[in-house]
Scaffold this motif. Structure first.
Motif, PDB file in Angstrom:
ATOM      1  N   MET A   1      10.339   1.596   3.165  1.00 43.76           N
ATOM      2  CA  MET A   1       9.921   2.754   2.717  1.00 43.76           C
ATOM      3  C   MET A   1       9.048   3.580   3.755  1.00 43.76           C
ATOM      4  SD  MET A   1      10.282   2.585  -1.373  1.00 43.76           S
ATOM      5  CE  MET A   1      10.383   4.376  -1.850  1.00 43.76           C
ATOM      6  N   THR A   2       7.972   3.044   3.610  1.00 37.36           N
ATOM      7  CA  THR A   2       6.760   3.642   4.903  1.00 37.36           C
ATOM      8  C   THR A   2       7.466   3.607   6.304  1.00 37.36           C
ATOM      9  OG1 THR A   2       5.011   2.445   3.477  1.00 37.36           O
ATOM     10  CG2 THR A   2       4.662   3.245   5.536  1.00 37.36           C
ATOM     11  N   ASN A   3       8.154   2.763   6.861  1.00 36.30           N
ATOM     12  CA  ASN A   3       8.831   2.789   7.920  1.00 36.30           C
ATOM     13  C   ASN A   3       9.841   3.984   7.983  1.00 36.30           C
ATOM     14  OD1 ASN A   3       7.042   0.685   9.129  1.00 36.30           O
ATOM     15  ND2 ASN A   3       8.734  -0.942   8.929  1.00 36.30           N
ATOM     16  N   GLN A   4      10.505   4.098   7.002  1.00 38.77           N
ATOM     17  CA  GLN A   4      11.505   5.058   6.844  1.00 38.77           C
ATOM     18  C   GLN A   4      10.774   6.514   7.011  1.00 38.77           C
ATOM     19  OE1 GLN A   4      13.811   4.306   3.593  1.00 38.77           O
ATOM     20  NE2 GLN A   4      15.165   2.673   4.570  1.00 38.77           N
ATOM     21  N   LEU A   5       9.986   6.663   6.363  1.00 45.74           N
ATOM     22  CA  LEU A   5       9.006   7.813   6.124  1.00 45.74           C
ATOM     23  C   LEU A   5       8.458   8.184   7.485  1.00 45.74           C
ATOM     24  CD1 LEU A   5       7.934  10.178   4.293  1.00 45.74           C
ATOM     25  CD2 LEU A   5       5.785   8.681   3.985  1.00 45.74           C
TER      26      LEU A   5
END
Length: 105
Positions: free
Chosen positions: A60-64
């Motif tokens: 999720m952090t990478n997607q953000l």
């Protein structure tokens, strides 16, 4: 002879008690071993879930970060288009002034 028989009875009785205690202890050891296995299994399951949650959080952090990068790239592209349109408008305005000046001359 009676004392010997009474002593033997006491010994037999004590042996029976010891056998019962031994059986009970063995049963409790089996229960304890089962509880230890269940605790270990639960810990392994919790560790696996924790790892999965950490992986999801990382994804999720990478997607953000990717969305932020995409947004910044889109803003930059938009700003470039705006600058190009503004320049074209200035160029057209300058040409129009030149033509007006030529027409008046």
């Amino acid at each position: 002879k009676r004392l010997l028989r009474q002593t033997q009875q006491v010994l037999d009785s004590n042996r029976e008690v010891l056998n019962v205690v031994r059986d009970e202890l063995q049963g409790q050891q089996k229960v304890l071993a089962q509880v230890k296995r269940e605790i270990k299994q639960a810990k392994n399951q919790a560790d696996a879930q924790t790892l999965s949650i950490q992986q999801q959080m990382a994804n999720m952090t990478n997607q953000l970060h990717q969305h932020e990068s995409d947004k910044e790239a889109a803003i930059a592209a938009y700003n470039l288009q705006v600058a190009q349109v503004e320049q074209e408008a200035k160029d057209l305005l300058a040409k129009a002034r030149d033509r007006k000046a030529e027409a008046q001359a």
